[in-house]
Design a protein around this motif. Structure first.
Motif, PDB file in Angstrom:
ATOM      1  N   ASN A  96       2.240   2.038  -3.224  1.00 58.80           N
ATOM      2  CA  ASN A  96       1.226   2.543  -4.136  1.00 58.80           C
ATOM      3  C   ASN A  96       0.857   3.987  -3.871  1.00 58.80           C
ATOM      4  OD1 ASN A  96      -0.073   1.293  -6.306  1.00 58.80           O
ATOM      5  ND2 ASN A  96      -0.867  -0.326  -5.006  1.00 58.80           N
ATOM      6  N   GLY A 122       0.826  -1.204   0.000  1.00 58.97           N
ATOM      7  CA  GLY A 122       0.000   0.000   0.000  1.00 58.97           C
ATOM      8  C   GLY A 122       0.859   1.252   0.000  1.00 58.97           C
ATOM      9  N   TYR A 159      -3.966   0.251  -6.651  1.00 56.51           N
ATOM     10  CA  TYR A 159      -4.097   0.177  -5.191  1.00 56.51           C
ATOM     11  C   TYR A 159      -5.432  -0.452  -4.814  1.00 56.51           C
ATOM     12  CZ  TYR A 159      -4.709   1.707  -0.377  1.00 56.51           C
ATOM     13  OH  TYR A 159      -4.929   1.741   0.976  1.00 56.51           O
TER      14      TYR A 159
END
Lengths: 226, 428
Positions: B43, B40, B299
């Motif tokens: 991203n 994450g 994402y």
């Protein structure tokens, strides 16, 4: 200290009808005395014991434990009464496998909200009283059948009950050990002044009892003093 | 807990087996949580690190979801936002993924175009037509340091500084000026166009200028705001033109007309700003910065899948613990009946049983989480995007314990229904 059953009737559902297990049973057991309840299988002995132990509520009649009428009591009150006033010696020792002999007794203090550490001295005294002082740290599988039954008896006395209910304590023992167990119960009854009911179908160990009551088909005959 | 502790010691094999299962599930949850957070971050960190609280996207209309990859905002939209009451500042931000080369090294990077001096970029004052600022990972991947050079979409640029660890859509960020970005990014519009450029323009203020161009979208363009700008408007970016005006437009005054667009507008708003009205006026759709992460296509899909796996693991954990304690409670229902017959209250027995479950869960989870943290620490800093923080370590552990305890609670409630009467005449 006494146990009184007055006009106790208990029925079970039996198909569409009801089977009468106890029919207007009246029994008075004074403190310090041992009463044997005898009778054949299915006569109502166990039902009488269950009603006296407050594990079953009778259809009618009253059960009084140490002067306390149990009629109308809730489940929580009955549990507390059992914990503090009634000792039960099971037919089989029913010991908890993870606990030592001493801990089997200490757990009685725990369920009463007391410290198991402080209760250990009393547990050891009781084990000494039943002749197991040296085996306090053994688990059930390390004890013989007779020794387990002695732990069972000592556990029932741990919370200093006024009523002691003993269910067929000799059924899994040979004659000699069975007689020794009944003698032990009789001695403890007198020493601790408990009102003791001994349910048994074996009439060969009744020399030490104070009165014998016979139950047949749910009807209790007048106890005979000995 | 008197009986519970002794049961734990007595039935070592059974509890060790169950504890091992909990350790393994927790280890898996911990590793997955760290990996999810690490991916994450790869991203989104460039967006979450922006000093903005909202992001304005092009509103495509028709209720379509906004997207960082599809959005194009104009200078006019930016100026409208900048003038909106309650908006402290508005900054255009261009985003595109491209390839950078330095020497014999090459790496995929995300070019983040900002106005020179913009507060969005670290060392924004050093950004110009020839200079870029690199994130640490981009510098490492390309093997360059401040003062070094790299090539970005055919443009030879100097590294002005290396700062931060921003990445976007799994690629490290290269901060550029909007003009450099405009020459890097594929622009909206189609077909080749030619423009005569450079076209003349007047300076800041009220001047006017004209220019002509040919090709799609050719014509004269008047700029928004204070100045009138001219230049080609071919929408392609391969013509050149000059713009002028108040000196605060998207570009630096020279460069392609496409520099008059960006991807999104980063906003810093105060209380009372009417974003809905501003969106209607500007033709944009504004999201809170954290909500805007869902507009990063990779994402959304990646994080959704990983979170789903994590959710299943939590559910499996609760079910396994619940199943174990269901069997365990059934096995010891005889003991429970004896204790009830002896006068133990249901509350005491429930406390004992549930305490046992929590001890087992806490112990297993502690070991599993410790292992996950140790493994995470080992792989952190390698190519594995593992993020080791209290949120990725302690939170999953707490959730595992809570859900496991819930599963155990559902199981041990059977204690309440055990009839003490069964202790009479029973042989165990």
């Amino acid at each position: 200290m006494s146990l009184n059953l007055t006009d106790v009737t208990l029925t079970y559902p039996d198909g569409d009808a009801r089977l009468t297990a106890l029919d207007r049973v009246t029994l008075d057991v004074p403190g310090g005395t041992l009463t044997a309840v005898v009778g054949p299988s299915g006569s109502g002995k166990s039902s009488l014991l269950a009603v006296a132990a407050t594990l079953i509520t009778a259809d009618s009649g009253t059960v009084t434990v140490d002067g306390v009428d149990t009629t109308g009591m809730g489940r929580g009150e009955l549990t507390a009464l059992r914990r503090r006033k009634i000792g039960i010696v099971f037919q089989q020792p029913n010991l908890l496998p993870s606990l030592t002999a001493a801990e089997q007794l200490q757990v009685m203090a725990v369920i009463d909200g007391r410290s198991p550490g402080r209760a250990r001295a009393r547990a050891l005294d009781l084990l000494d009283a039943v002749g197991l002082a040296d085996l306090a740290d053994r688990r059930p599988h390390q004890l013989s059948g007779g020794q387990r039954q002695r732990v069972n008896i000592a556990r029932a006395l741990m919370n200093d009950p006024t009523v002691l209910l003993v269910d067929e304590p000799t059924s899994a023992l040979d004659h000699e050990r069975g007689a020794a167990v009944v003698d032990l119960i009789a001695r403890l009854t007198r020493r601790r002044a408990t009102a003791t009911v001994l349910v048994t179908h074996d009439t060969t160990h009744l020399t030490a009892v104070d009165q014998v009551a016979e139950v047949r088909d749910g009807v209790l005959r007048r106890p005979a003093r000995r | 807990m008197f009986v519970a502790w002794r049961d734990l010691r007595f039935a070592k094999g059974r509890f060790a087996l169950m504890g091992t299962v909990i350790v393994l599930i927790t280890l898996l949850v911990g590793l997955l949580s760290g990996l999810t957070a690490g991916l994450g971050r790869q991203n989104t960190s460039a967006i979450t690190g922006l000093p903005a609280d909202r992001i304005a996207f092009q509103d495509s209309g028709g209720g379509l979801d906004v997207s960082y990859s599809d959005s194009t905002v104009t200078e006019e939209q930016w100026r409208r936002w900048a003038r909106t009451p309650g908006v402290r500042w508005a900054e255009p931000l261009g985003i595109t993924t491209t390839r950078a080369t330095a020497g014999d090294r090459s790496a995929a990077v995300s070019a983040f175009g900002v106005r020179a001096g913009s507060r969005l970029a670290p060392h924004g004052g050093q950004l110009d037509e020839r200079s870029v600022v690199l994130s640490g990972t981009a510098a490492d991947d390309l093997g360059v340091r401040p003062g070094g050079t790299l090539t970005l979409a055919g443009q030879r640029l100097t590294v002005a500084a290396v700062e931060g660890d921003a990445s976007f859509s799994h690629t490290p960020v290269v901060w550029t000026s909007l003009d450099v970005w405009a020459r890097t990014a594929p622009h909206p519009g189609t077909g080749p166009g030619t423009g005569p450029g450079p076209a003349a323009g007047t300076g800041p203020g009220e001047g006017t200028g004209t220019g002509t161009g040919t090709g799609p979208g050719e014509g004269t363009e008047t700029g928004p705001g204070e100045g009138t700008e001219t230049g080609t408007s071919d929408g392609l970016g391969d013509g050149t033109g000059s713009g002028s005006g108040d000196g605060t437009d998207f570009g630096t005054g020279t460069g392609p007309a496409a520099a008059r667009t960006a991807t999104v507008i980063a906003l810093n708003t105060g209380p009372g700003v009417d974003t809905a009205a501003a969106d209607r006026a500007a033709g944009t759709r504004t999201l809170a910065k954290d909500d805007s992460l869902s507009a990063i296509g990779s994402y959304t899909s990646e994080n959704g899948s990983l979170q789903l796996m994590r959710g299943f693991l939590f559910a499996i954990s609760a079910l396994v613990v619940g199943a174990f304690f269901t069997v365990w409670t059934i096995q010891r229902s005889g003991d429970v009946a004896v204790l009830k017959a002896l006068g133990a209250s249901t509350a005491v027995l429930l406390k004992d049983a549930l305490g046992q479950a929590v001890v087992l869960l806490a112990g297993g989870t502690l070991i599993g989480t410790g292992l996950a943290a140790a493994l995470g620490a080992l792989v952190s800093g390698t190519a594995v995007p593992f993020l080791l923080t209290p949120a990725t370590v302690l939170l999953p552990a707490a959730v595992t314990i809570l859900l496991g305890a819930a599963g155990a609670a559902l199981s041990v409630r059977r204690v309440t229904s055990v009839d003490p009467l069964t202790a009479l005449g029973s042989a165990r």
